[in-house]
Every structure is written in structure tokens, then in C-alpha cells.
Design a protein around this motif. Structure first.
Motif, PDB file in Angstrom:
ATOM      1  N   LYS A  92      68.655  23.571  58.914  1.00  0.00           N
ATOM      2  CA  LYS A  92      68.184  24.541  57.914  1.00  0.00           C
ATOM      3  C   LYS A  92      69.305  24.894  56.934  1.00  0.00           C
ATOM      4  O   LYS A  92      69.077  25.010  55.733  1.00  0.00           O
ATOM      5  N   PHE A  93      70.518  25.048  57.467  1.00  0.00           N
ATOM      6  CA  PHE A  93      71.687  25.338  56.636  1.00  0.00           C
ATOM      7  C   PHE A  93      71.904  24.198  55.635  1.00  0.00           C
ATOM      8  O   PHE A  93      72.080  24.424  54.442  1.00  0.00           O
ATOM      9  N   GLN A  94      71.879  22.944  56.132  1.00  0.00           N
ATOM     10  CA  GLN A  94      72.096  21.780  55.262  1.00  0.00           C
ATOM     11  C   GLN A  94      71.034  21.678  54.180  1.00  0.00           C
ATOM     12  O   GLN A  94      71.343  21.377  53.030  1.00  0.00           O
ATOM     13  N   GLU A  95      69.782  21.923  54.543  1.00  0.00           N
ATOM     14  CA  GLU A  95      68.690  21.835  53.568  1.00  0.00           C
ATOM     15  C   GLU A  95      68.852  22.899  52.489  1.00  0.00           C
ATOM     16  O   GLU A  95      68.715  22.601  51.293  1.00  0.00           O
ATOM     17  N   ALA A  96      69.152  24.122  52.889  1.00  0.00           N
ATOM     18  CA  ALA A  96      69.326  25.204  51.915  1.00  0.00           C
ATOM     19  C   ALA A  96      70.536  24.918  51.028  1.00  0.00           C
ATOM     20  O   ALA A  96      70.468  25.058  49.796  1.00  0.00           O
ATOM     21  N   ARG A  97      71.629  24.477  51.644  1.00  0.00           N
ATOM     22  CA  ARG A  97      72.858  24.163  50.918  1.00  0.00           C
ATOM     23  C   ARG A  97      72.586  23.083  49.872  1.00  0.00           C
ATOM     24  O   ARG A  97      73.021  23.184  48.722  1.00  0.00           O
ATOM     25  N   SER A  98      71.842  22.036  50.251  1.00  0.00           N
ATOM     26  CA  SER A  98      71.500  20.951  49.318  1.00  0.00           C
ATOM     27  C   SER A  98      70.660  21.459  48.157  1.00  0.00           C
ATOM     28  O   SER A  98      70.889  21.064  47.009  1.00  0.00           O
ATOM     29  N   ARG A  99      69.692  22.316  48.461  1.00  0.00           N
ATOM     30  CA  ARG A  99      68.855  22.882  47.380  1.00  0.00           C
ATOM     31  C   ARG A  99      69.717  23.634  46.377  1.00  0.00           C
ATOM     32  O   ARG A  99      69.539  23.493  45.174  1.00  0.00           O
ATOM     33  N   TYR A 100      70.654  24.441  46.871  1.00  0.00           N
ATOM     34  CA  TYR A 100      71.536  25.178  45.961  1.00  0.00           C
ATOM     35  C   TYR A 100      72.409  24.226  45.152  1.00  0.00           C
ATOM     36  O   TYR A 100      72.579  24.411  43.945  1.00  0.00           O
ATOM     37  N   LEU A 101      72.968  23.209  45.807  1.00  0.00           N
ATOM     38  CA  LEU A 101      73.851  22.268  45.108  1.00  0.00           C
ATOM     39  C   LEU A 101      73.113  21.558  43.973  1.00  0.00           C
ATOM     40  O   LEU A 101      73.688  21.322  42.912  1.00  0.00           O
ATOM     41  N   GLU A 102      71.845  21.258  44.190  1.00  0.00           N
ATOM     42  CA  GLU A 102      71.056  20.567  43.162  1.00  0.00           C
ATOM     43  C   GLU A 102      70.864  21.422  41.911  1.00  0.00           C
ATOM     44  O   GLU A 102      70.575  20.887  40.850  1.00  0.00           O
ATOM     45  N   ALA A 135      77.791  29.800  50.963  1.00  0.00           N
ATOM     46  CA  ALA A 135      77.569  31.218  51.264  1.00  0.00           C
ATOM     47  C   ALA A 135      76.084  31.566  51.183  1.00  0.00           C
ATOM     48  O   ALA A 135      75.564  32.304  52.031  1.00  0.00           O
ATOM     49  N   SER A 136      75.388  31.037  50.188  1.00  0.00           N
ATOM     50  CA  SER A 136      73.955  31.330  50.028  1.00  0.00           C
ATOM     51  C   SER A 136      73.156  30.773  51.199  1.00  0.00           C
ATOM     52  O   SER A 136      72.257  31.447  51.717  1.00  0.00           O
ATOM     53  N   ALA A 137      73.491  29.562  51.630  1.00  0.00           N
ATOM     54  CA  ALA A 137      72.789  28.958  52.772  1.00  0.00           C
ATOM     55  C   ALA A 137      73.073  29.746  54.053  1.00  0.00           C
ATOM     56  O   ALA A 137      72.179  29.932  54.882  1.00  0.00           O
ATOM     57  N   GLU A 138      74.318  30.214  54.207  1.00  0.00           N
ATOM     58  CA  GLU A 138      74.624  31.056  55.374  1.00  0.00           C
ATOM     59  C   GLU A 138      73.773  32.320  55.349  1.00  0.00           C
ATOM     60  O   GLU A 138      73.202  32.717  56.368  1.00  0.00           O
ATOM     61  N   GLU A 139      73.707  32.965  54.181  1.00  0.00           N
ATOM     62  CA  GLU A 139      72.964  34.228  54.086  1.00  0.00           C
ATOM     63  C   GLU A 139      71.461  34.013  54.248  1.00  0.00           C
ATOM     64  O   GLU A 139      70.767  34.864  54.797  1.00  0.00           O
ATOM     65  N   ASP A 140      70.952  32.876  53.781  1.00  0.00           N
ATOM     66  CA  ASP A 140      69.508  32.592  53.889  1.00  0.00           C
ATOM     67  C   ASP A 140      69.101  32.205  55.307  1.00  0.00           C
ATOM     68  O   ASP A 140      68.067  32.647  55.790  1.00  0.00           O
ATOM     69  N   LEU A 152      87.474  22.629  40.295  1.00  0.00           N
ATOM     70  CA  LEU A 152      86.883  23.970  40.278  1.00  0.00           C
ATOM     71  C   LEU A 152      85.359  23.888  40.245  1.00  0.00           C
ATOM     72  O   LEU A 152      84.683  24.672  40.918  1.00  0.00           O
ATOM     73  N   THR A 153      84.819  22.937  39.514  1.00  0.00           N
ATOM     74  CA  THR A 153      83.367  22.769  39.477  1.00  0.00           C
ATOM     75  C   THR A 153      82.841  22.451  40.880  1.00  0.00           C
ATOM     76  O   THR A 153      81.881  23.065  41.348  1.00  0.00           O
ATOM     77  N   GLU A 154      83.504  21.507  41.558  1.00  0.00           N
ATOM     78  CA  GLU A 154      83.080  21.161  42.927  1.00  0.00           C
ATOM     79  C   GLU A 154      83.237  22.363  43.846  1.00  0.00           C
ATOM     80  O   GLU A 154      82.349  22.670  44.655  1.00  0.00           O
ATOM     81  N   PHE A 155      84.366  23.061  43.729  1.00  0.00           N
ATOM     82  CA  PHE A 155      84.612  24.206  44.589  1.00  0.00           C
ATOM     83  C   PHE A 155      83.562  25.294  44.372  1.00  0.00           C
ATOM     84  O   PHE A 155      83.012  25.852  45.328  1.00  0.00           O
ATOM     85  N   ALA A 156      83.291  25.612  43.110  1.00  0.00           N
ATOM     86  CA  ALA A 156      82.338  26.689  42.800  1.00  0.00           C
ATOM     87  C   ALA A 156      80.955  26.370  43.357  1.00  0.00           C
ATOM     88  O   ALA A 156      80.318  27.225  43.985  1.00  0.00           O
ATOM     89  N   ASP A 157      80.512  25.123  43.148  1.00  0.00           N
ATOM     90  CA  ASP A 157      79.202  24.733  43.690  1.00  0.00           C
ATOM     91  C   ASP A 157      79.192  24.835  45.214  1.00  0.00           C
ATOM     92  O   ASP A 157      78.242  25.355  45.803  1.00  0.00           O
TER      93      ASP A 157
END
Length: 165
Positions: A137-147, A46-51, A35-40
Motif C-alpha cells: 500500500k505504501f509503494q502504491e501510494a508513493r508511486s501515485r504521488y511520484l507520478e 511522507a505522504s504515503a506514510e501519512e496515508d 533537488l528535483t529527485e529529492f523533493a519528489d
């Protein structure tokens, strides 16, 4: 070398979510870790898609703006379902199973719809090099959120509250 095509990256995340759902349904698995992995993953994705992705897709005349709006709405629904599951203490309870199925339904519905509408539109209307650029850009944003541990219950609460305003 792994693809940076934004469509492929989004699909890869969707498949990973499906794998995590199988783990989350398995009573013998470490459901809390899954669940922790899934939630992150869900929040970062979703945030990277929206950004990065949705604003770019809106600019293409053959991509439906309404589909983008609908996808954002479905992200909020998935966040609400995720929060409900994160707030269940006992991963062996019936309540946990019920909230998990609500989350599975919300996320699978969204992924299926997104794949049939936005992602197909992106494949048809967005040039390969632009899809690769969006993918980076998606990968970079996604990584920032995951961190940031974006799937924490506190952060998901904030996102749900902000969407309700």
C-alpha cells in the motif's frame, strides 16, 4: 525479489535521501536535478506514510500514538525546510548551502527518530504478512504521488500552507 516489508521500504527511502544529500552538498554535481529527485521522493514518501502506514500503526497498542503525531509534525517541518530550499534560485549561493543544511538537519532528525521509535515498534508488534501488505500500500501510494510531480515548488507551497491552517 525486492522486499515489500514496509519497514525495509521506508529504510530504503531514508538511505536514498542520505545519498541525495551527499549529491546536493557537492558543488560539482547537478544540484538542481538532485533537488528535483529529492523533493519528489520526500513528499511522496511522507505522504504515503501519512496515508497508509501511520493510520495502520495507530491501531497497534504497542505503537505510541504520540510518536505517530510527532512524525506527522516533523514531516511538516521538513516540508517547510524543503520549500525554503526550493525557493533559492542560485544553487551555488551561500543561502542555498544554509537552506540545504536546515533541510538535512530536519530530515535526518526525523529519519533517525522514526527508525528508533515507529519502525522498531512496527518490527516488534506488526506481523510479517501485515508489514508486507502495508508495504504494498505504501509503494502504491508513493508511486501515485511520484507520478504527479509532488515535489514541485507549487505543490510544496500548497502542503505547507495547508499545514499552517
Amino acid at each position: 525479489m525486492p522486499s515489500t516489508d514496509v519497514v525495509e521500504l521506508i529504510l530504503r527511502d531514508h538511505r536514498r535521501m542520505e545519498e541525495l544529500f551527499r549529491t546536493l552538498r557537492n558543488v560539482e554535481a547537478d544540484r538542481a536535478a538532485a533537488l528535483t529527485e529529492f523533493a519528489d521522493l520526500l513528499i511522496a514518501h511522507a505522504s504515503a506514510e501519512e496515508d497508509e502506514v501511520y493510520p495502520a500503526l495507530r491501531r497497534y497498542k504497542n505503537v505510541e500514538g504520540e510518536d505517530v503525531d510527532h512524525s506527522v509534525h516533523e514531516h511538516h517541518e521538513a516540508n517547510e525546510a524543503l520549500l525554503a530550499l526550493l525557493e533559492v534560485e542560485d544553487t551555488a549561493s551561500d543561502e542555498w548551502d544554509d537552506k540545504l543544511e536546515e533541510l538535512v538537519t530536519a530530515v535526518n532528525h526525523h529519519a533517525d527518530e522514526e527508525e528508533r521509535t515507529l519502525l522498531n515498534d512496527a518490527r516488534e508488534n506488526v506481523a510479517d504478512d501485515r508489514r508486507r501488505e502495508l508495504g504494498q500500500k505504501f509503494q502504491e501510494a508513493r508511486s501515485r504521488y511520484l507520478e504527479t510531480g509532488c515535489g514541485s515548488v507549487e505543490n510544496v507551497r500548497k502542503l505547507v500552507a495547508a499545514a499552517d491552517d
